[in-house]
Every structure is written in structure tokens, then in C-alpha cells.
Design a protein around this motif. Structure first.
Motif, PDB file in Angstrom:
ATOM      1  N   VAL A 206       1.001  -1.427   0.119  1.00 40.60           N
ATOM      2  CA  VAL A 206       0.139  -0.016  -0.442  1.00 40.60           C
ATOM      3  C   VAL A 206       0.817   1.246   0.001  1.00 40.60           C
ATOM      4  CG1 VAL A 206      -2.038   1.232   1.561  1.00 40.60           C
ATOM      5  CG2 VAL A 206      -1.946  -1.329   1.402  1.00 40.60           C
ATOM      6  N   LEU A 207       0.620   2.217  -0.768  1.00 40.78           N
ATOM      7  CA  LEU A 207       1.238   3.392  -0.549  1.00 40.78           C
ATOM      8  C   LEU A 207      -0.602   4.540  -0.312  1.00 40.78           C
ATOM      9  CD1 LEU A 207       3.834   5.011  -1.845  1.00 40.78           C
ATOM     10  CD2 LEU A 207       2.132   5.295  -4.500  1.00 40.78           C
ATOM     11  N   LYS A 208       0.224   5.634   0.412  1.00 41.61           N
ATOM     12  CA  LYS A 208      -0.377   6.095   1.438  1.00 41.61           C
ATOM     13  C   LYS A 208      -0.887   7.094   0.823  1.00 41.61           C
ATOM     14  CE  LYS A 208      -2.397   4.819   4.889  1.00 41.61           C
ATOM     15  NZ  LYS A 208      -3.883   4.531   5.016  1.00 41.61           N
ATOM     16  N   ASN A 209      -1.382   7.502   0.760  1.00 39.80           N
ATOM     17  CA  ASN A 209      -1.910   9.207   0.443  1.00 39.80           C
ATOM     18  C   ASN A 209      -1.325   9.442  -0.856  1.00 39.80           C
ATOM     19  OD1 ASN A 209      -3.705  10.005   2.710  1.00 39.80           O
ATOM     20  ND2 ASN A 209      -1.572   9.624   3.831  1.00 39.80           N
ATOM     21  N   PHE A 210      -1.888   9.288  -2.072  1.00 42.40           N
ATOM     22  CA  PHE A 210      -0.393   9.075  -3.326  1.00 42.40           C
ATOM     23  C   PHE A 210      -2.163   9.833  -4.166  1.00 42.40           C
ATOM     24  CE2 PHE A 210       0.733   8.286  -7.545  1.00 42.40           C
ATOM     25  CZ  PHE A 210       2.459   9.603  -7.514  1.00 42.40           C
ATOM     26  N   GLU A 211      -2.319  10.661  -4.856  1.00 41.45           N
ATOM     27  CA  GLU A 211      -2.805  10.568  -6.153  1.00 41.45           C
ATOM     28  C   GLU A 211      -2.565  10.011  -7.384  1.00 41.45           C
ATOM     29  OE1 GLU A 211      -5.404  14.825  -8.531  1.00 41.45           O
ATOM     30  OE2 GLU A 211      -4.126  14.805  -7.023  1.00 41.45           O
ATOM     31  N   LEU A 212      -3.791   8.969  -7.891  1.00 44.98           N
ATOM     32  CA  LEU A 212      -3.751   8.466  -9.238  1.00 44.98           C
ATOM     33  C   LEU A 212      -5.278   8.038  -9.322  1.00 44.98           C
ATOM     34  CD1 LEU A 212      -1.363   6.876 -11.067  1.00 44.98           C
ATOM     35  CD2 LEU A 212      -2.125   4.541  -9.610  1.00 44.98           C
ATOM     36  N   ASN A 229      -2.610   3.434 -18.213  1.00 44.12           N
ATOM     37  CA  ASN A 229      -3.415   2.022 -18.514  1.00 44.12           C
ATOM     38  C   ASN A 229      -4.749   3.350 -18.414  1.00 44.12           C
ATOM     39  OD1 ASN A 229      -2.438  -0.351 -18.961  1.00 44.12           O
ATOM     40  ND2 ASN A 229      -1.558   0.849 -17.601  1.00 44.12           N
ATOM     41  N   ALA A 230      -5.525   2.967 -19.555  1.00 48.00           N
ATOM     42  CA  ALA A 230      -6.773   4.494 -19.927  1.00 48.00           C
ATOM     43  C   ALA A 230      -7.424   3.806 -20.165  1.00 48.00           C
ATOM     44  CB  ALA A 230      -6.850   5.204 -19.754  1.00 48.00           C
ATOM     45  N   SER A 231      -9.120   4.024 -20.739  1.00 49.95           N
ATOM     46  CA  SER A 231      -9.920   2.961 -21.500  1.00 49.95           C
ATOM     47  C   SER A 231     -11.330   4.341 -21.894  1.00 49.95           C
ATOM     48  CB  SER A 231     -10.399   1.769 -21.047  1.00 49.95           C
ATOM     49  OG  SER A 231     -10.784   2.371 -19.926  1.00 49.95           O
ATOM     50  N   ALA A 232     -11.728   3.973 -22.234  1.00 56.52           N
ATOM     51  CA  ALA A 232     -13.091   4.952 -23.570  1.00 56.52           C
ATOM     52  C   ALA A 232     -13.562   4.645 -24.349  1.00 56.52           C
ATOM     53  CB  ALA A 232     -12.870   6.227 -23.016  1.00 56.52           C
ATOM     54  N   PRO A 233     -15.165   5.139 -24.773  1.00 54.99           N
ATOM     55  CA  PRO A 233     -15.631   3.602 -25.514  1.00 54.99           C
ATOM     56  C   PRO A 233     -14.979   3.995 -27.162  1.00 54.99           C
ATOM     57  CG  PRO A 233     -17.202   4.945 -24.301  1.00 54.99           C
ATOM     58  CD  PRO A 233     -15.894   5.498 -23.400  1.00 54.99           C
ATOM     59  N   GLU A 234     -14.158   5.473 -26.937  1.00 57.64           N
ATOM     60  CA  GLU A 234     -13.145   5.403 -28.266  1.00 57.64           C
ATOM     61  C   GLU A 234     -11.696   6.485 -28.016  1.00 57.64           C
ATOM     62  OE1 GLU A 234     -15.098   4.797 -31.223  1.00 57.64           O
ATOM     63  OE2 GLU A 234     -17.121   4.737 -30.328  1.00 57.64           O
ATOM     64  N   TYR A 235     -11.132   5.991 -29.412  1.00 55.62           N
ATOM     65  CA  TYR A 235      -9.580   5.815 -29.536  1.00 55.62           C
ATOM     66  C   TYR A 235      -9.373   7.595 -28.708  1.00 55.62           C
ATOM     67  CZ  TYR A 235      -4.949   7.185 -30.507  1.00 55.62           C
ATOM     68  OH  TYR A 235      -3.917   8.088 -31.119  1.00 55.62           O
ATOM     69  N   ASP A 236     -10.188   9.003 -29.366  1.00 52.72           N
ATOM     70  CA  ASP A 236     -10.268   9.946 -29.066  1.00 52.72           C
ATOM     71  C   ASP A 236     -10.258  10.669 -27.545  1.00 52.72           C
ATOM     72  OD1 ASP A 236     -12.147  10.053 -29.261  1.00 52.72           O
ATOM     73  OD2 ASP A 236     -12.840  12.012 -30.540  1.00 52.72           O
ATOM     74  N   GLU A 237     -11.145   9.803 -27.444  1.00 46.75           N
ATOM     75  CA  GLU A 237     -11.240   9.809 -24.975  1.00 46.75           C
ATOM     76  C   GLU A 237     -10.256   9.271 -24.768  1.00 46.75           C
ATOM     77  OE1 GLU A 237     -14.847   9.308 -21.552  1.00 46.75           O
ATOM     78  OE2 GLU A 237     -15.035   9.254 -24.416  1.00 46.75           O
ATOM     79  N   ALA A 243      -3.155  10.214 -21.475  1.00 47.70           N
ATOM     80  CA  ALA A 243      -1.907  11.564 -22.009  1.00 47.70           C
ATOM     81  C   ALA A 243      -2.778  12.610 -20.736  1.00 47.70           C
ATOM     82  CB  ALA A 243      -2.791  12.459 -22.977  1.00 47.70           C
ATOM     83  N   LYS A 244      -4.000  13.012 -20.050  1.00 46.07           N
ATOM     84  CA  LYS A 244      -3.873  13.726 -19.450  1.00 46.07           C
ATOM     85  C   LYS A 244      -3.196  13.028 -17.896  1.00 46.07           C
ATOM     86  CE  LYS A 244      -7.682  15.580 -18.871  1.00 46.07           C
ATOM     87  NZ  LYS A 244      -8.996  16.102 -18.482  1.00 46.07           N
ATOM     88  N   GLU A 245      -3.301  12.015 -18.077  1.00 46.79           N
ATOM     89  CA  GLU A 245      -2.770  11.258 -16.519  1.00 46.79           C
ATOM     90  C   GLU A 245      -1.193  11.694 -16.717  1.00 46.79           C
ATOM     91  OE1 GLU A 245      -3.333   9.508 -12.820  1.00 46.79           O
ATOM     92  OE2 GLU A 245      -3.717  11.085 -13.446  1.00 46.79           O
ATOM     93  N   LEU A 246      -1.174  11.021 -17.434  1.00 52.00           N
ATOM     94  CA  LEU A 246       0.397  10.982 -17.622  1.00 52.00           C
ATOM     95  C   LEU A 246       1.570  12.287 -17.448  1.00 52.00           C
ATOM     96  CD1 LEU A 246       3.430   9.136 -18.302  1.00 52.00           C
ATOM     97  CD2 LEU A 246       2.728   9.625 -21.239  1.00 52.00           C
ATOM     98  N   ARG A 247       0.773  13.680 -18.175  1.00 51.62           N
ATOM     99  CA  ARG A 247       1.194  14.787 -18.470  1.00 51.62           C
ATOM    100  C   ARG A 247       1.372  15.265 -16.598  1.00 51.62           C
ATOM    101  NH1 ARG A 247      -0.708  19.937 -21.388  1.00 51.62           N
ATOM    102  NH2 ARG A 247      -2.901  19.641 -20.043  1.00 51.62           N
ATOM    103  N   ARG A 248      -0.048  14.512 -16.130  1.00 52.42           N
ATOM    104  CA  ARG A 248      -0.204  14.987 -14.655  1.00 52.42           C
ATOM    105  C   ARG A 248       1.661  14.773 -13.047  1.00 52.42           C
ATOM    106  NH1 ARG A 248      -1.776  14.292 -10.008  1.00 52.42           N
ATOM    107  NH2 ARG A 248      -2.551  11.312 -10.638  1.00 52.42           N
ATOM    108  N   LEU A 249       1.061  13.236 -13.739  1.00 52.03           N
ATOM    109  CA  LEU A 249       2.941  12.621 -13.482  1.00 52.03           C
ATOM    110  C   LEU A 249       3.679  12.791 -13.481  1.00 52.03           C
ATOM    111  CD1 LEU A 249       0.989   9.054 -13.170  1.00 52.03           C
ATOM    112  CD2 LEU A 249       1.197  11.097 -10.878  1.00 52.03           C
ATOM    113  N   LEU A 250       4.177  13.154 -14.612  1.00 50.29           N
ATOM    114  CA  LEU A 250       5.610  13.958 -15.284  1.00 50.29           C
ATOM    115  C   LEU A 250       5.680  15.154 -14.387  1.00 50.29           C
ATOM    116  CD1 LEU A 250       5.898  12.633 -18.871  1.00 50.29           C
ATOM    117  CD2 LEU A 250       7.458  11.701 -17.089  1.00 50.29           C
ATOM    118  N   MET A 251       4.854  16.334 -14.929  1.00 57.77           N
ATOM    119  CA  MET A 251       5.124  17.254 -14.051  1.00 57.77           C
ATOM    120  C   MET A 251       4.670  17.165 -12.857  1.00 57.77           C
ATOM    121  SD  MET A 251       1.621  19.476 -15.967  1.00 57.77           S
ATOM    122  CE  MET A 251       2.000  21.087 -15.233  1.00 57.77           C
ATOM    123  N   VAL A 300       5.628   7.147  -9.526  1.00 54.17           N
ATOM    124  CA  VAL A 300       4.830   6.346  -8.904  1.00 54.17           C
ATOM    125  C   VAL A 300       5.505   5.922  -7.467  1.00 54.17           C
ATOM    126  CG1 VAL A 300       2.505   5.293  -8.068  1.00 54.17           C
ATOM    127  CG2 VAL A 300       2.798   6.058 -10.119  1.00 54.17           C
ATOM    128  N   GLY A 301       5.028   6.949  -6.422  1.00 56.47           N
ATOM    129  CA  GLY A 301       5.602   6.085  -5.182  1.00 56.47           C
ATOM    130  C   GLY A 301       6.517   7.375  -4.409  1.00 56.47           C
TER     131      GLY A 301
END
Length: 301
Positions: A206-212, A229-237, A243-251, A300-301
Motif C-alpha cells: 500500500v502506498l499511502k496518500n498518493f493521487e492516482l 492505462n486508460a480507456s473510453a468508448p472511442e480512441y480520442d477520449e 495523456a492527461k494522467e501521464l502529463r500530470r504525473l510527469l509534471m 509513482v511512489g
């Protein structure tokens, strides 16, 4: 080592735990194939199989992990995946780009000494976990579907030696897994890999108090990478979600602003389709991978 073999067909905050584990514990999950082992020979095809809510993609579990609370991250190290000596690949009437005009068919695929043989062609297996995740806080999600909790990601990188990070949204996380494939290509074009019963050995932490917001996969070695890893009904979403999650984590680890991070991602990050067997109703599942940056903290960590 605890052995978990109870099977459930949805991710749900209301499932009674099959077991309770402590952080650092090693667990064994005994899984059925995605057909609940009901395609017993090649005469059984998906047109005669009741493949509904209570028959598809069973997952062993769930496991209540002590100390895991909403706002934490569940860490799962995959130590081993041992598969049976025979698997099944099958076609359906609505899966994949070539479903029209393709007949229902099941093929049994023998597995021996790390090799699978299909129609006389042998190739190395790469056992991977198709369904793995934690319980969502809201409505139940059947095991055949994918989402921000994980689920049916069908990512062939989820294999021995990798580490997964899942958002915890309910007390205890309620980890479950199943739908092992002895081999599967990216996209899973006809809707199935070599579906096979398996034994999975993992370690939980368990990694405590980490936003994911979405599951993250970590690989190791000289070419180690991080994958959102992400998903949606169609590719663009789906690609926007990842991409939004990866950018947030990299920033967060680099200190770069949004524009610089976006440009770096365009140079070094790859978009890969995990499962895209449309027009199947399962959402498109993809991953965006980026190299590890040794000069910065872990993503992450």
C-alpha cells in the motif's frame, strides 16, 4: 501463502472478501479461463455458450488489503504466472474488425515447454493477466469491462516481473484478477487470446496518500518504462484520458510546466492499443508508455 480461488464476475464494493492480506504479503490466485472453463472441446463455440454476466471473465478474489483506504494506491508485484497445458481461442459474432463473415469457431491450443502450437505453428508464450483491478466506489463493473479501476485492460505487458499501481476507492481496495492469456497480440483482434486457466503469484503493498486516477504499470531493466492505462468508448477520449494522467504525473516529478511536458511526451512517449476489438461493446483500452528518468523521482511512489 494464502490461496485465493473464489470466483466473482464483477468488481463491486459489496463483494465479501475471499481473503484478507497485510501489506507485503505474497498471495496465490487460482483462475479459470475467460469462458469459466466451459469450452471443453472444439465443438463448443461462442454461439452456443451462455456468455453473460455470470459466465464471462471470472476473477479470483476479492482480497481485502489491510490499511488500504480511499486516496491510497494499491501496489501489486507480479511474481509468477503459471498456465495450464491447453488453452482456447474463439471467435464471436460481434468482436473485431473482421467479425462480419467470420464463422463461429473454437480452437484448442496446446502449451508445452513454454511454446504454444496453433495449426502446426509454434511460438513462445507470454502469460499475461487480462483482468486485474480494485473495486470502484460507485456502481458495479462486470469483469469483462475496463475502467479507471482496472478490470479487463487486456494489456499484454501485465506479466511476470511487472508492477501495477491501482487507485484505492473503497476500504481494503478489494483486489481481484483472472482472464489469463498464454499469448495475445496488441489489440486482441478477434476478441480472444489463448484463454487459459492459470496460477498467479503476486505481492501486495500500500502506498499511502498518493493521487492516482488511472492504473499505472511499471517495467524494469535497462528499458524500464512507466505506462498509464486508460480507456473510453472511442480512441480520442481514451488517449486523452491517458495523456492527461501521464502529463500530470510527469509534471509532478520534473517540475516542468504543461507545455514542456506535452512536448516531451510527443518526443518520448508511445501510444499503444491494448484491446481494440470493436464493435465489441467493451471500451477501447490503451496505454501510453514513457521512459524512466533516473534524474527525477519515480513517477509513482
Amino acid at each position: 501463502m494464502q490461496i485465493i480461488q473464489d470466483q466473482v464476475y464483477s468488481f463491486s464494493k459489496d463483494h465479501a472478501p475471499a481473503a484478507t492480506a497485510v501489506p507485503g504479503e505474497v498471495l496465490q490466485f487460482n483462475t479459470l479461463d475467460c469462458f469459466s472453463n466451459r469450452i471443453t472441446d472444439e465443438s463448443v463455440t461462442m454461439d452456443t455458450l451462455d456468455y453473460g454476466y455470470d459466465g464471462a471473465n471470472p476473477a479470483a478474489g476479492p482480497v481485502f488489503v489491510e490499511g488500504a483506504e480511499p486516496g491510497d494506491v494499491l501496489v501489486v508485484d507480479i511474481y509468477d504466472i503459471r498456465v495450464a497445458d491447453e488453452g482456447t481461442v474463439a471467435t464471436d459474432d460481434h468482436c473485431g474488425p473482421l467479425f462480419e463473415g467470420t464463422p463461429y469457431r473454437s480452437r484448442k491450443v496446446p502449451v508445452k515447454n513454454g511454446m504454444a502450437t496453433f495449426n502446426g505453428v509454434s511460438f513462445p508464450i507470454n502469460p499475461m493477466i487480462g483482468v486485474i483491478g480494485t473495486a470502484p466506489a460507485g456502481d458495479d463493473v462486470i469483469d469483462g469491462y475496463v475502467g479507471a479501476h482496472g478490470g479487463n485492460m487486456d494489456n499484454h505487458l501485465i506479466t511476470k516481473g511487472t508492477r501495477l499501481y491501482f487507485p484505492v476507492r473503497v476500504p481494503g481496495a478489494l483486489l481481484q484478477m483472472g482472464d489469463v492469456h498464454a499469448a495475445m497480440g496488441d489489440g486482441e483482434l478477434c476478441g480472444t487470446g489463448i484463454e487459459i486457466p492459470a496460477t498467479i503469484v503476486v505481492r501486495v503493498d500500500v502506498l499511502k496518500n498518493f493521487e492516482l486516477h488511472w492504473p499505472v504499470l511499471e517495467t524494469f531493466g535497462p528499458c524500464g518504462r512507466w505506462y498509464v492505462n486508460a480507456s473510453a468508448p472511442e480512441y480520442d477520449e481514451a488517449v486523452m484520458n491517458a495523456a492527461k494522467e501521464l502529463r500530470r504525473l510527469l509534471m509532478a516529478v520534473t517540475g516542468w510546466d504543461a507545455a514542456d511536458t506535452y512536448m516531451y511526451m510527443s518526443l518520448q512517449s508511445d501510444v499503444q492499443i491494448s484491446q481494440g476489438c470493436k464493435p465489441c461493446e467493451v471500451q477501447l483500452s490503451l496505454r501510453i508508455g514513457t521512459p524512466k528518468l533516473p534524474q527525477f523521482p519515480p513517477l509513482v511512489g
